[in-house]
Motif scaffolding. Structure first.
Motif, PDB file in Angstrom:
ATOM      1  N   MET A   1       0.843  -1.157   0.000  1.00 51.55           N
ATOM      2  CA  MET A   1       0.000   0.000   0.000  1.00 51.55           C
ATOM      3  C   MET A   1       0.894   1.227   0.000  1.00 51.55           C
ATOM      4  N   PRO A   2       0.619   2.210  -0.876  1.00 54.10           N
ATOM      5  CA  PRO A   2       1.462   3.393  -0.936  1.00 54.10           C
ATOM      6  C   PRO A   2       1.315   4.226   0.337  1.00 54.10           C
ATOM      7  N   ARG A   3       2.423   4.791   0.763  1.00 51.16           N
ATOM      8  CA  ARG A   3       2.430   5.635   1.953  1.00 51.16           C
ATOM      9  C   ARG A   3       2.107   7.070   1.551  1.00 51.16           C
ATOM     10  N   LYS A   4       1.506   7.793   2.470  1.00 47.23           N
ATOM     11  CA  LYS A   4       1.237   9.200   2.228  1.00 47.23           C
ATOM     12  C   LYS A   4       2.545   9.971   2.334  1.00 47.23           C
ATOM     13  N   PRO A   5       2.718  11.016   1.527  1.00 42.74           N
ATOM     14  CA  PRO A   5       3.937  11.810   1.646  1.00 42.74           C
ATOM     15  C   PRO A   5       3.947  12.549   2.978  1.00 42.74           C
ATOM     16  N   ALA A   6       5.137  12.774   3.490  1.00 39.40           N
ATOM     17  CA  ALA A   6       5.287  13.487   4.759  1.00 39.40           C
ATOM     18  C   ALA A   6       4.859  14.940   4.583  1.00 39.40           C
ATOM     19  N   LEU A   7       4.312  15.523   5.634  1.00 39.78           N
ATOM     20  CA  LEU A   7       3.941  16.933   5.605  1.00 39.78           C
ATOM     21  C   LEU A   7       5.192  17.782   5.750  1.00 39.78           C
ATOM     22  N   ARG A   8       5.130  18.988   5.177  1.00 44.20           N
ATOM     23  CA  ARG A   8       6.263  19.888   5.279  1.00 44.20           C
ATOM     24  C   ARG A   8       5.745  21.313   5.354  1.00 44.20           C
ATOM     25  N   ALA A   9       6.595  22.200   5.842  1.00 45.95           N
ATOM     26  CA  ALA A   9       6.253  23.618   5.885  1.00 45.95           C
ATOM     27  C   ALA A   9       6.383  24.196   4.477  1.00 45.95           C
ATOM     28  N   VAL A  10       5.544  25.169   4.172  1.00 50.79           N
ATOM     29  CA  VAL A  10       5.602  25.799   2.854  1.00 50.79           C
ATOM     30  C   VAL A  10       6.129  27.218   2.991  1.00 50.79           C
ATOM     31  N   ALA A  11       6.726  27.675   1.920  1.00 44.36           N
ATOM     32  CA  ALA A  11       7.241  29.038   1.887  1.00 44.36           C
ATOM     33  C   ALA A  11       6.079  30.015   1.764  1.00 44.36           C
ATOM     34  N   PRO A  12       6.237  31.245   2.246  1.00 48.89           N
ATOM     35  CA  PRO A  12       5.147  32.223   2.160  1.00 48.89           C
ATOM     36  C   PRO A  12       4.695  32.504   0.726  1.00 48.89           C
ATOM     37  N   ASP A  13       5.606  32.399  -0.235  1.00 49.54           N
ATOM     38  CA  ASP A  13       5.252  32.688  -1.626  1.00 49.54           C
ATOM     39  C   ASP A  13       4.840  31.433  -2.399  1.00 49.54           C
ATOM     40  N   GLU A  14       4.794  30.299  -1.734  1.00 48.41           N
ATOM     41  CA  GLU A  14       4.452  29.043  -2.406  1.00 48.41           C
ATOM     42  C   GLU A  14       2.931  28.908  -2.535  1.00 48.41           C
ATOM     43  N   VAL A  15       2.497  28.543  -3.733  1.00 50.96           N
ATOM     44  CA  VAL A  15       1.075  28.389  -4.014  1.00 50.96           C
ATOM     45  C   VAL A  15       0.818  26.946  -4.433  1.00 50.96           C
ATOM     46  N   ALA A  16      -0.251  26.383  -3.920  1.00 54.35           N
ATOM     47  CA  ALA A  16      -0.600  25.005  -4.275  1.00 54.35           C
ATOM     48  C   ALA A  16      -1.080  24.943  -5.718  1.00 54.35           C
ATOM     49  N   GLU A  17      -0.681  23.874  -6.395  1.00 55.28           N
ATOM     50  CA  GLU A  17      -1.142  23.678  -7.766  1.00 55.28           C
ATOM     51  C   GLU A  17      -2.572  23.172  -7.739  1.00 55.28           C
ATOM     52  N   PRO A  18      -3.460  23.767  -8.545  1.00 49.91           N
ATOM     53  CA  PRO A  18      -4.839  23.276  -8.559  1.00 49.91           C
ATOM     54  C   PRO A  18      -4.878  21.863  -9.146  1.00 49.91           C
ATOM     55  N   THR A  19      -5.711  21.033  -8.575  1.00 46.11           N
ATOM     56  CA  THR A  19      -5.828  19.673  -9.085  1.00 46.11           C
ATOM     57  C   THR A  19      -6.677  19.693 -10.355  1.00 46.11           C
ATOM     58  N   LYS A  20      -6.228  18.961 -11.335  1.00 50.39           N
ATOM     59  CA  LYS A  20      -6.931  18.901 -12.607  1.00 50.39           C
ATOM     60  C   LYS A  20      -8.071  17.898 -12.483  1.00 50.39           C
ATOM     61  N   ILE A  21      -9.262  18.330 -12.818  1.00 46.97           N
ATOM     62  CA  ILE A  21     -10.411  17.439 -12.808  1.00 46.97           C
ATOM     63  C   ILE A  21     -10.401  16.653 -14.109  1.00 46.97           C
ATOM     64  N   ARG A  22     -10.309  15.358 -13.969  1.00 43.45           N
ATOM     65  CA  ARG A  22     -10.222  14.490 -15.142  1.00 43.45           C
ATOM     66  C   ARG A  22     -11.606  14.042 -15.589  1.00 43.45           C
ATOM     67  N   THR A  23     -11.696  13.742 -16.877  1.00 44.05           N
ATOM     68  CA  THR A  23     -12.906  13.116 -17.369  1.00 44.05           C
ATOM     69  C   THR A  23     -12.874  11.652 -16.949  1.00 44.05           C
ATOM     70  N   ILE A  24     -13.976  10.977 -17.105  1.00 43.29           N
ATOM     71  CA  ILE A  24     -14.027   9.557 -16.748  1.00 43.29           C
ATOM     72  C   ILE A  24     -13.043   8.775 -17.609  1.00 43.29           C
ATOM     73  N   LEU A  25     -12.962   9.104 -18.879  1.00 49.93           N
ATOM     74  CA  LEU A  25     -12.043   8.420 -19.782  1.00 49.93           C
ATOM     75  C   LEU A  25     -10.590   8.642 -19.360  1.00 49.93           C
ATOM     76  N   GLU A  26     -10.220   9.887 -19.063  1.00 47.64           N
ATOM     77  CA  GLU A  26      -8.852  10.171 -18.625  1.00 47.64           C
ATOM     78  C   GLU A  26      -8.524   9.439 -17.317  1.00 47.64           C
ATOM     79  N   ALA A  27      -9.463   9.445 -16.399  1.00 43.06           N
ATOM     80  CA  ALA A  27      -9.231   8.777 -15.120  1.00 43.06           C
ATOM     81  C   ALA A  27      -9.102   7.266 -15.307  1.00 43.06           C
TER      82      ALA A  27
END
Length: 99
Positions: A1-27
């Motif tokens: 079973m894959p492990r979750k990545p460890a949490l880390r602190a983010v830089a003040p200027d760091e922005v989360a990448e929006p998750t791409k919503i996939r179509t059923i076919l792409e998924a």
């Protein structure tokens, strides 16, 4: 079973990448089973919210929506150790009065 990545602190200027919503076919082709189920659930939700969906189809769509939701929940719980139903406890001596 894959492990979750460890949490880390983010830089003040760091922005989360929006998750791409996939179509059923792409998924189905590129994603995981969980992503495929989530894409199917979104599609069913759109059909259920559409006022032009025939009334005769609503029961089957609703039932499938609930089934997919349960499948997603089962996968998420299975992947998340914090929600596991298995308890790691020490063995205790049995005195024979527990029944």
């Amino acid at each position: 079973m894959p492990r979750k990545p460890a949490l880390r602190a983010v830089a003040p200027d760091e922005v989360a990448e929006p998750t791409k919503i996939r179509t059923i076919l792409e998924a189905a082709e590129e994603g995981s089973r969980l992503e495929e189920l989530r894409a199917m659930r979104r599609r069913l939700a759109r059909a259920l919210d559409d006022p032009n969906t025939p009334a005769r189809d609503l029961a089957a769509l609703s039932r499938r929506q609930l089934e997919i939701g349960r499948e997603i929940e089962a996968i998420v719980v299975a992947e998340d150790e914090d929600h596991s139903v298995v308890v790691n406890a020490d063995d205790e001596a049995w005195d024979g009065t527990g029944y």
